[in-house]
Design a protein around this motif. Structure first.
Motif, PDB file in Angstrom:
ATOM      1  N   GLY A 286      12.160  16.350  -6.541  1.00 40.96           N
ATOM      2  CA  GLY A 286      12.579  16.178  -5.152  1.00 40.96           C
ATOM      3  C   GLY A 286      14.074  16.090  -4.968  1.00 40.96           C
ATOM      4  O   GLY A 286      14.545  15.604  -3.923  1.00 40.96           O
ATOM      5  N   GLY A 287      14.854  16.540  -5.961  1.00 42.36           N
ATOM      6  CA  GLY A 287      16.310  16.482  -5.870  1.00 42.36           C
ATOM      7  C   GLY A 287      16.899  15.135  -6.236  1.00 42.36           C
ATOM      8  O   GLY A 287      18.115  14.930  -6.106  1.00 42.36           O
ATOM      9  N   ALA A 288      16.076  14.189  -6.699  1.00 46.39           N
ATOM     10  CA  ALA A 288      16.587  12.878  -7.091  1.00 46.39           C
ATOM     11  C   ALA A 288      17.579  13.021  -8.241  1.00 46.39           C
ATOM     12  O   ALA A 288      17.380  13.828  -9.151  1.00 46.39           O
ATOM     13  N   VAL A 289      18.649  12.249  -8.196  1.00 43.24           N
ATOM     14  CA  VAL A 289      19.630  12.258  -9.266  1.00 43.24           C
ATOM     15  C   VAL A 289      19.346  11.065 -10.181  1.00 43.24           C
ATOM     16  O   VAL A 289      19.387   9.912  -9.758  1.00 43.24           O
ATOM     17  N   TYR A 290      19.035  11.368 -11.439  1.00 39.22           N
ATOM     18  CA  TYR A 290      18.761  10.333 -12.423  1.00 39.22           C
ATOM     19  C   TYR A 290      20.058  10.011 -13.167  1.00 39.22           C
ATOM     20  O   TYR A 290      20.607  10.852 -13.885  1.00 39.22           O
ATOM     21  N   GLU A 291      20.530   8.779 -13.000  1.00 33.14           N
ATOM     22  CA  GLU A 291      21.713   8.325 -13.695  1.00 33.14           C
ATOM     23  C   GLU A 291      21.313   7.269 -14.728  1.00 33.14           C
ATOM     24  O   GLU A 291      20.137   6.955 -14.886  1.00 33.14           O
ATOM     25  N   LYS A 292      22.313   6.719 -15.430  1.00 29.63           N
ATOM     26  CA  LYS A 292      22.047   5.726 -16.467  1.00 29.63           C
ATOM     27  C   LYS A 292      21.192   4.598 -15.916  1.00 29.63           C
ATOM     28  O   LYS A 292      21.422   4.118 -14.803  1.00 29.63           O
ATOM     29  N   TYR A 293      20.178   4.200 -16.678  1.00 29.65           N
ATOM     30  CA  TYR A 293      19.226   3.150 -16.328  1.00 29.65           C
ATOM     31  C   TYR A 293      18.279   3.563 -15.195  1.00 29.65           C
ATOM     32  O   TYR A 293      17.696   2.719 -14.532  1.00 29.65           O
ATOM     33  N   ALA A 294      18.086   4.869 -14.988  1.00 31.41           N
ATOM     34  CA  ALA A 294      17.163   5.335 -13.948  1.00 31.41           C
ATOM     35  C   ALA A 294      15.713   5.067 -14.318  1.00 31.41           C
ATOM     36  O   ALA A 294      14.837   5.093 -13.450  1.00 31.41           O
ATOM     37  N   GLY A 295      15.446   4.814 -15.577  1.00 33.68           N
ATOM     38  CA  GLY A 295      14.091   4.538 -16.036  1.00 33.68           C
ATOM     39  C   GLY A 295      14.138   3.841 -17.379  1.00 33.68           C
ATOM     40  O   GLY A 295      15.198   3.699 -17.992  1.00 33.68           O
ATOM     41  N   PHE A 296      12.979   3.402 -17.829  1.00 39.28           N
ATOM     42  CA  PHE A 296      12.877   2.794 -19.152  1.00 39.28           C
ATOM     43  C   PHE A 296      11.665   3.376 -19.860  1.00 39.28           C
ATOM     44  O   PHE A 296      10.631   3.638 -19.252  1.00 39.28           O
ATOM     45  N   ALA A 297      11.816   3.603 -21.163  1.00 38.36           N
ATOM     46  CA  ALA A 297      10.715   4.082 -21.993  1.00 38.36           C
ATOM     47  C   ALA A 297      10.152   2.914 -22.789  1.00 38.36           C
ATOM     48  O   ALA A 297      10.910   2.066 -23.282  1.00 38.36           O
ATOM     49  N   LEU A 298       8.825   2.874 -22.884  1.00 37.06           N
ATOM     50  CA  LEU A 298       8.116   1.882 -23.696  1.00 37.06           C
ATOM     51  C   LEU A 298       7.191   2.660 -24.623  1.00 37.06           C
ATOM     52  O   LEU A 298       6.065   2.976 -24.258  1.00 37.06           O
TER      53      LEU A 298
ATOM     54  N   GLY B  38       0.791  -1.229   0.000  1.00 37.37           N
ATOM     55  CA  GLY B  38       0.000   0.000   0.000  1.00 37.37           C
ATOM     56  C   GLY B  38       0.817   1.270   0.000  1.00 37.37           C
ATOM     57  O   GLY B  38       0.255   2.364   0.090  1.00 37.37           O
ATOM     58  N   VAL B  39       2.150   1.156  -0.086  1.00 42.33           N
ATOM     59  CA  VAL B  39       3.011   2.343  -0.113  1.00 42.33           C
ATOM     60  C   VAL B  39       2.946   2.970  -1.501  1.00 42.33           C
ATOM     61  O   VAL B  39       3.183   2.297  -2.512  1.00 42.33           O
ATOM     62  N   VAL B  40       2.616   4.250  -1.543  1.00 43.11           N
ATOM     63  CA  VAL B  40       2.421   4.961  -2.811  1.00 43.11           C
ATOM     64  C   VAL B  40       3.717   5.640  -3.232  1.00 43.11           C
ATOM     65  O   VAL B  40       4.371   6.317  -2.428  1.00 43.11           O
ATOM     66  N   GLU B  41       4.088   5.451  -4.507  1.00 49.49           N
ATOM     67  CA  GLU B  41       5.268   6.109  -5.076  1.00 49.49           C
ATOM     68  C   GLU B  41       4.933   6.675  -6.448  1.00 49.49           C
ATOM     69  O   GLU B  41       4.066   6.155  -7.165  1.00 49.49           O
ATOM     70  N   ASP B  42       5.647   7.730  -6.795  1.00 49.24           N
ATOM     71  CA  ASP B  42       5.595   8.305  -8.131  1.00 49.24           C
ATOM     72  C   ASP B  42       6.508   7.464  -9.024  1.00 49.24           C
ATOM     73  O   ASP B  42       7.703   7.323  -8.741  1.00 49.24           O
ATOM     74  N   ILE B  43       5.966   6.906 -10.116  1.00 43.53           N
ATOM     75  CA  ILE B  43       6.726   5.945 -10.910  1.00 43.53           C
ATOM     76  C   ILE B  43       7.137   6.482 -12.282  1.00 43.53           C
ATOM     77  O   ILE B  43       7.532   5.698 -13.159  1.00 43.53           O
ATOM     78  N   VAL B  44       7.077   7.799 -12.489  1.00 46.80           N
ATOM     79  CA  VAL B  44       7.589   8.374 -13.738  1.00 46.80           C
ATOM     80  C   VAL B  44       8.672   9.403 -13.434  1.00 46.80           C
ATOM     81  O   VAL B  44       8.569  10.190 -12.484  1.00 46.80           O
ATOM     82  N   LEU B  45       9.737   9.391 -14.233  1.00 43.39           N
ATOM     83  CA  LEU B  45      10.798  10.370 -14.085  1.00 43.39           C
ATOM     84  C   LEU B  45      10.320  11.733 -14.580  1.00 43.39           C
ATOM     85  O   LEU B  45       9.523  11.815 -15.519  1.00 43.39           O
ATOM     86  N   GLY B  46      10.819  12.790 -13.953  1.00 46.89           N
ATOM     87  CA  GLY B  46      10.425  14.132 -14.368  1.00 46.89           C
ATOM     88  C   GLY B  46      11.094  15.184 -13.517  1.00 46.89           C
ATOM     89  O   GLY B  46      12.026  14.907 -12.752  1.00 46.89           O
ATOM     90  N   TYR B  47      10.578  16.414 -13.610  1.00 47.74           N
ATOM     91  CA  TYR B  47      11.206  17.573 -12.992  1.00 47.74           C
ATOM     92  C   TYR B  47      10.190  18.400 -12.219  1.00 47.74           C
ATOM     93  O   TYR B  47       9.007  18.437 -12.579  1.00 47.74           O
ATOM     94  N   ASP B  48      10.657  19.062 -11.159  1.00 49.61           N
ATOM     95  CA  ASP B  48       9.788  19.941 -10.386  1.00 49.61           C
ATOM     96  C   ASP B  48       9.514  21.252 -11.115  1.00 49.61           C
ATOM     97  O   ASP B  48       8.396  21.773 -11.076  1.00 49.61           O
ATOM     98  N   ASP B  49      10.535  21.798 -11.769  1.00 48.42           N
ATOM     99  CA  ASP B  49      10.412  23.060 -12.498  1.00 48.42           C
ATOM    100  C   ASP B  49      10.052  22.739 -13.950  1.00 48.42           C
ATOM    101  O   ASP B  49      10.828  22.089 -14.658  1.00 48.42           O
ATOM    102  N   PRO B  50       8.876  23.168 -14.425  1.00 44.35           N
ATOM    103  CA  PRO B  50       8.496  22.837 -15.813  1.00 44.35           C
ATOM    104  C   PRO B  50       9.487  23.337 -16.841  1.00 44.35           C
ATOM    105  O   PRO B  50       9.590  22.760 -17.936  1.00 44.35           O
ATOM    106  N   ALA B  51      10.258  24.394 -16.517  1.00 43.36           N
ATOM    107  CA  ALA B  51      11.236  24.904 -17.476  1.00 43.36           C
ATOM    108  C   ALA B  51      12.308  23.866 -17.797  1.00 43.36           C
ATOM    109  O   ALA B  51      12.908  23.889 -18.884  1.00 43.36           O
ATOM    110  N   ASP B  52      12.537  22.915 -16.870  1.00 40.79           N
ATOM    111  CA  ASP B  52      13.540  21.880 -17.122  1.00 40.79           C
ATOM    112  C   ASP B  52      13.112  20.946 -18.251  1.00 40.79           C
ATOM    113  O   ASP B  52      13.960  20.342 -18.917  1.00 40.79           O
ATOM    114  N   TYR B  53      11.805  20.816 -18.474  1.00 32.58           N
ATOM    115  CA  TYR B  53      11.355  19.961 -19.569  1.00 32.58           C
ATOM    116  C   TYR B  53      11.733  20.545 -20.927  1.00 32.58           C
ATOM    117  O   TYR B  53      11.822  19.817 -21.916  1.00 32.58           O
TER     118      TYR B  53
END
Length: 350
Positions: free
Chosen positions: A300-312, A50-65
């Motif tokens: 949240g300040g998370a550092v995304y490194e190689k293999y931090a996510g996968f695109a389908l 029941g622990v809820v997590e955000d499961i998509v990579l992204g940014y807090d500041d929309p300008a980063d997109y």
């Protein structure tokens, strides 16, 4: 969680223009999409406890997109993925597009659809929000004026629908793609190499070192592209040999007309599972290899490194206009392009 009317708020600004965000909830799923790039910025799901997590990579500041590479969560087009040398022939005329990825065209050009503002049209009755974009004749070199739309919806059971459409006033080429990066353990949890995939594909399209398909369609049998049964993403990744990871198109089984299941992803640690259904002929698996060259600071300040996510990415085959054996990406004048995705989240288990 009951169906909720889309919440609407301002989440920041890009070049002085406010960025609107919309929240949709239902069946244990909560997501947020923004008007810039029609980007899916957040999606939360519970794990087996029941622990809820955000499961998509992204940014807090929309300008980063706008400035960060990778098109995280964006709606890419007019022609997503790669086009060799940015060139194609249509109706006897050769068109030259931008070469914005080395010698080639990628994700619609210098300012593709994922880097533009879309107009937003919430639909409370459907628990959905539609984004619309008008692309004029000659935009990024493409022929024809194109009206595109994408609608995000959340159903009562938590399933997420992503419906893309387009119409043009002359023959053109179209391949709209949702370019989300997933990490079923949580966006800040690190590598996805232990997470598993099962892809409904017996064949794939091999690529040259510059990532352009050779035009061949080869069997996945017994090699690093054989995901016909659940397999850890990292099991054979060293053999994929594109920037040290996967960046390949799989030829999906079944007729590319109605929705059918294309891929399942599962995280053994959290028990979260995701099934993607689509009406497209192909699926691009990409393991965020670019983050190995330039790690990014995400939500949240998370550092995304190689293999931090996968695109389908459900899609047409890359470089289809230049490969006669690939399914066509031509959209004829007056016809409607339809790309449907349905993302289902079975109850998290063991």
């Amino acid at each position: 969680m009951s169906i909720a009317t889309p919440d609407r708020r301002i989440t920041g600004a890009i070049e002085g223009r406010p960025v609107e965000a919309f929240r949709l909830c239902g069946g244990g799923t909560e997501l947020e999409v923004i008007g810039f790039g029609a980007i899916l910025t957040r999606l939360t799901r519970p794990d087996r406890h029941g622990v809820v997590e955000d499961i998509v990579l992204g940014y807090d500041d929309p300008a980063d997109y706008e400035t960060m590479p990778g098109n995280a969560g964006a709606l890419c087009g007019r022609l997503a993925n790669r086009l060799a040398h940015g060139r194609f022939e249509l109706d006897g005329q050769v068109f030259q597009l931008a070469r914005n990825s080395g010698a080639h065209h990628l994700h619609g050009g210098v300012r593709g659809f994922g880097k533009r503002f879309w107009s937003a049209h919430p639909d409370p009755s459907a628990n959905a929000v539609e984004f619309r974009l008008a692309s004029p004749d000659g935009d990024e070199g493409y022929p024809g004026a194109l009206d595109a739309s994408v609608t995000y919806g959340v159903a009562a059971d938590g399933a997420v629908s992503i419906a893309m459409q387009a119409r043009a006033d002359r023959n053109t080429i179209v391949n709209l793609v949702h370019h989300g990066y997933w990490n079923l353990a949580g966006h800040a949890s690190g590598s996805v190499l232990e997470q598993q995939l099962q892809i409904e594909a017996d064949h794939y399209t091999p690529v040259r070192p510059d990532k352009i398909p050779t035009g061949e369609i080869l069997s996945v049998e017994g090699g690093p592209f054989d995901f016909r049964r659940f397999k850890a993403i990292g099991a054979d990744i060293a053999e994929a040999s594109i920037d040290g990871g996967y960046d390949h198109n799989f030829c999906l089984r079944g007729r590319a007309r109605g929705l059918r299941r294309c891929v399942s992803a599962w995280d053994p640690g959290s028990g979260r599972r995701m099934d993607i259904h689509s009406n497209q002929p192909g699926l691009q698996l990409y393991t965020a290899n670019h983050l190995g060259l330039a790690p990014a600071r995400g939500k949240g300040g998370a550092v995304y490194e190689k293999y931090a996510g996968f695109a389908l990415e459900t899609q047409a085959y890359p470089n289809a206009p230049n490969c006669p054996d690939f399914p066509s990406v031509m959209l004829r004048e007056g016809e409607t392009y339809r790309h449907e995705m349905l993302i289902v989240f079975p109850e998290a288990g063991g």
